[in-house]
Motif scaffolding. Structure first.
Motif, PDB file in Angstrom:
ATOM      1  N   VAL A  60      47.596  53.020  41.716  1.00  0.00           N
ATOM      2  CA  VAL A  60      46.390  52.754  41.205  1.00  0.00           C
ATOM      3  C   VAL A  60      46.952  51.098  40.735  1.00  0.00           C
ATOM      4  CG1 VAL A  60      45.722  53.531  38.490  1.00  0.00           C
ATOM      5  CG2 VAL A  60      46.968  55.567  39.816  1.00  0.00           C
ATOM      6  N   ASN A  61      47.132  50.319  41.866  1.00  0.00           N
ATOM      7  CA  ASN A  61      47.821  49.596  41.900  1.00  0.00           C
ATOM      8  C   ASN A  61      46.978  48.630  42.893  1.00  0.00           C
ATOM      9  OD1 ASN A  61      48.666  50.649  44.242  1.00  0.00           O
ATOM     10  ND2 ASN A  61      49.911  49.073  44.211  1.00  0.00           N
ATOM     11  N   VAL A  62      46.402  49.435  43.415  1.00  0.00           N
ATOM     12  CA  VAL A  62      44.867  48.222  44.485  1.00  0.00           C
ATOM     13  C   VAL A  62      43.513  47.623  43.704  1.00  0.00           C
ATOM     14  CG1 VAL A  62      44.774  47.828  46.599  1.00  0.00           C
ATOM     15  CG2 VAL A  62      46.555  48.902  46.352  1.00  0.00           C
ATOM     16  N   ASN A  63      43.933  46.592  42.606  1.00  0.00           N
ATOM     17  CA  ASN A  63      43.339  46.503  41.813  1.00  0.00           C
ATOM     18  C   ASN A  63      41.859  45.534  42.450  1.00  0.00           C
ATOM     19  OD1 ASN A  63      44.740  48.234  39.989  1.00  0.00           O
ATOM     20  ND2 ASN A  63      44.423  46.546  38.314  1.00  0.00           N
ATOM     21  N   ILE A  64      42.817  44.647  43.336  1.00  0.00           N
ATOM     22  CA  ILE A  64      41.650  43.509  43.737  1.00  0.00           C
ATOM     23  C   ILE A  64      41.420  44.732  45.810  1.00  0.00           C
ATOM     24  CG2 ILE A  64      42.978  42.744  45.272  1.00  0.00           C
ATOM     25  CD1 ILE A  64      41.845  39.736  44.309  1.00  0.00           C
ATOM     26  N   GLY A  65      41.649  45.136  46.001  1.00  0.00           N
ATOM     27  CA  GLY A  65      41.549  46.357  47.175  1.00  0.00           C
ATOM     28  C   GLY A  65      42.558  45.870  48.388  1.00  0.00           C
ATOM     29  N   HIS A  66      42.128  46.391  49.621  1.00  0.00           N
ATOM     30  CA  HIS A  66      43.311  45.972  50.308  1.00  0.00           C
ATOM     31  C   HIS A  66      42.677  44.907  51.123  1.00  0.00           C
ATOM     32  CE1 HIS A  66      44.884  49.979  49.975  1.00  0.00           C
ATOM     33  NE2 HIS A  66      43.769  50.407  49.877  1.00  0.00           N
ATOM     34  N   GLN A  67      43.801  44.598  51.236  1.00  0.00           N
ATOM     35  CA  GLN A  67      43.443  43.168  52.178  1.00  0.00           C
ATOM     36  C   GLN A  67      42.886  42.172  51.812  1.00  0.00           C
ATOM     37  OE1 GLN A  67      46.636  44.297  54.023  1.00  0.00           O
ATOM     38  NE2 GLN A  67      45.908  43.332  55.228  1.00  0.00           N
ATOM     39  N   HIS A  68      43.234  41.832  51.042  1.00  0.00           N
ATOM     40  CA  HIS A  68      41.789  40.698  50.236  1.00  0.00           C
ATOM     41  C   HIS A  68      42.534  39.109  50.745  1.00  0.00           C
ATOM     42  CE1 HIS A  68      39.983  37.835  48.175  1.00  0.00           C
ATOM     43  NE2 HIS A  68      39.265  38.776  47.234  1.00  0.00           N
ATOM     44  N   PRO A  69      41.783  38.571  51.974  1.00  0.00           N
ATOM     45  CA  PRO A  69      41.484  37.600  52.370  1.00  0.00           C
ATOM     46  C   PRO A  69      42.512  36.403  51.538  1.00  0.00           C
ATOM     47  CG  PRO A  69      39.611  37.773  52.283  1.00  0.00           C
ATOM     48  CD  PRO A  69      39.596  39.127  52.043  1.00  0.00           C
ATOM     49  N   ALA A  70      42.218  36.184  50.717  1.00  0.00           N
ATOM     50  CA  ALA A  70      42.630  35.183  50.106  1.00  0.00           C
ATOM     51  C   ALA A  70      43.814  35.216  50.001  1.00  0.00           C
ATOM     52  CB  ALA A  70      42.204  34.453  48.371  1.00  0.00           C
ATOM     53  N   VAL A  71      44.132  36.445  49.273  1.00  0.00           N
ATOM     54  CA  VAL A  71      45.338  36.787  48.799  1.00  0.00           C
ATOM     55  C   VAL A  71      46.425  37.104  50.267  1.00  0.00           C
ATOM     56  CG1 VAL A  71      47.438  38.877  47.637  1.00  0.00           C
ATOM     57  CG2 VAL A  71      44.717  37.717  47.554  1.00  0.00           C
ATOM     58  N   VAL A  72      46.345  37.415  51.342  1.00  0.00           N
ATOM     59  CA  VAL A  72      47.063  37.738  52.637  1.00  0.00           C
ATOM     60  C   VAL A  72      47.124  36.039  53.126  1.00  0.00           C
ATOM     61  CG1 VAL A  72      47.111  38.654  54.811  1.00  0.00           C
ATOM     62  CG2 VAL A  72      46.232  40.147  53.104  1.00  0.00           C
ATOM     63  N   ALA A  73      46.318  35.585  53.171  1.00  0.00           N
ATOM     64  CA  ALA A  73      46.097  33.948  53.538  1.00  0.00           C
ATOM     65  C   ALA A  73      47.358  33.518  52.452  1.00  0.00           C
ATOM     66  CB  ALA A  73      44.753  33.027  52.742  1.00  0.00           C
TER      67      ALA A  73
END
Length: 439
Positions: A60-73
């Motif tokens: 219950v923690n991946v609120n923004i979804g897996h591998q959001h490109p902006a966060v990974v970048a």
């Protein structure tokens, strides 16, 4: 990648895990078998490419979804610039993260103490409350989970505190839960009135002058997504004000979009003194948590040393991921989407399931934070046995849905970015599986 190679990678992952990894909250002789190799958005895959719709958001923690490109970048860019820094140093990423967090917090909550996760956030909030009040006792509910560190696990109400009672000064009480009321209540309003009277008597019996804090999950999560009935949290705030008790709201699971709001307490007309957070603040991409501190409590430590710290407090990679997560949530309307998809898709779908399947005793929740309370008998509300829950979980996974189950419940907790079509897909799988349960 060939079929044989992908199968070999899955097998290798399982073998290495069974041989070398010690898992939390588990008997080690029965290691998990699901392999997760990659993910994107609301979906994850094993090495062979089998796809699962993630309606657990992991924990219950991946609120923004897996591998959001902006966060990974953002993590990648920060790693190129500075991978780590001592907490005693000033760092721009840390300041930017704190600025974004307090911008969503109540007025006169201007400081953030960063931790590595939710447990040590609660640990340090308890420490702050005790130092601020000069008192020792912490009250928390039996239906709660606050983390697996010394005081946090003893503040937890469920079974996990029992073999871990090494911290002092903790007292538990019953919070409201209309469906399984401890107070023989017949309405939510009656539940609020009786639960507050119970808490009032606990405070009086323990001695108000001995109580440092009341620690509550705004919406208890692991305990069953227990949405507080009207007036309850405001009533707790009034009791805290009357007796000089610090009110700590644990937003580790409920915060940063899970309820369709930045903070769950924004929907309940209450302002806490200390707010703990983790999980959704950066979707767990890098471990991070913290305490948002009221100006009054923060001022205690202007000249007095705060006796707490962590090597990785405000770690640059974590801070960069927080900045990118909050910015993406804002620019992409993710918080509003979580609210709307909950009201327009999840709530109707689960209500329809409850009308169809007698095994569903109650549906409760908001945003992307829901639970199906499963029963063996709808009249007595006897919880569905563990063996049946295990069978349900296995059947959901077999059909490509990654569930979050606890006790007799299915927690419906997808990422905030879940679509209406994905909700419909999950509802169909729930329908198929629950249709095999005879009640």
């Amino acid at each position: 990648m060939t079929e044989n190679l992908t199968a070999d990678l899955d097998a290798l992952a399982r073998d290495l895990d069974a041989e070398h990894v010690f898992h939390s909250w588990s008997a080690q002789g029965s290691p998990p078998q699901m392999v997760i190799a990659s993910g994107r958005g609301t979906r994850v895959w094993d090495h062979a490419g089998k796809e699962y719709l993630d309606f657990s958001s992991q924990l219950v923690n991946v609120n923004i979804g897996h591998q959001h490109p902006a966060v990974v970048a953002a993590i990648r860019e920060q790693a190129e610039l500075l991978t780590t820094v001592a907490p005693s140093a000033v760092n721009l990423a840390r300041g930017e993260a704190a600025k974004r967090i307090v911008a969503r917090a109540p007025e006169r909550h201007s400081k953030v103490f960063f931790t590595n996760g939710g447990a040590d956030a609660n640990e340090n909030a308890i420490r702050m409350a005790r130092l601020h009040t000069g008192r020792d006792t912490v009250l928390s509910t039996y239906r709660s989970y606050h983390g697996n560190t010394g005081a946090a696990i003893v503040a937890t109400g469920d079974w996990r505190r029992i073999p871990n009672r090494f911290a002092r000064g903790h007292v538990h009480f019953f919070g409201p839960f209309p469906y399984r009321s401890e107070f023989w209540s017949e309405t939510p309003e009656q539940e609020t009135e009786r639960a507050l009277q119970h808490l009032r008597r606990v405070i009086e019996s323990e001695g108000p002058a001995s109580i440092a804090a009341i620690l509550l999950e705004t919406v208890p999560g692991t305990a069953g997504v227990l949405v507080p009935p009207p007036g309850y949290l405001a009533g707790v705030r009034e009791l805290c004000d009357r007796h000089g008790i610090v009110m700590i709201l644990d937003e580790v699971m409920a915060g940063f979009g899970r309820t369709g709001r930045w903070f769950a307490f924004d929907g309940y007309d209450v302002v806490p003194d200390l707010i703990t957070f983790a999980k959704g603040v950066n979707s767990g991409y890098v471990p991070a948590g913290g305490v948002i501190i009221s100006d009054e409590i923060a001022a205690d430590f202007d000249e007095r040393v705060f006796p707490g710290g962590l090597t990785y407090s405000g770690h640059p990679l974590a801070m960069a991921s927080i900045v990118a997560t909050i910015d993406a949530m804002e620019s992409e309307g993710i918080i509003d989407h979580a609210r709307d998809v909950g009201a327009e898709a999840i709530a109707p779908a689960l209500t329809e399931l409850a009308e169809k399947h007698r095994v569903i005793g109650e549906v409760r929740g908001e945003g992307v934070f829901w639970a199906l309370d499963l029963v063996a008998d709808p009249e007595t509300r006897e919880p569905l046995p563990a063996a049946e829950m295990g069978r349900i979980k296995g059947a959901l996974v077999e059909r490509g849905l990654l569930p979050f189950t606890a006790d007799n419940r299915i927690h419906v907790v997808p990422p905030c970015v879940v679509t209406h079509d994905e909700v419909a897909q999950a509802a169909q799988i729930y329908d198929e599986v629950l249709g095999t349960i005879a009640v």
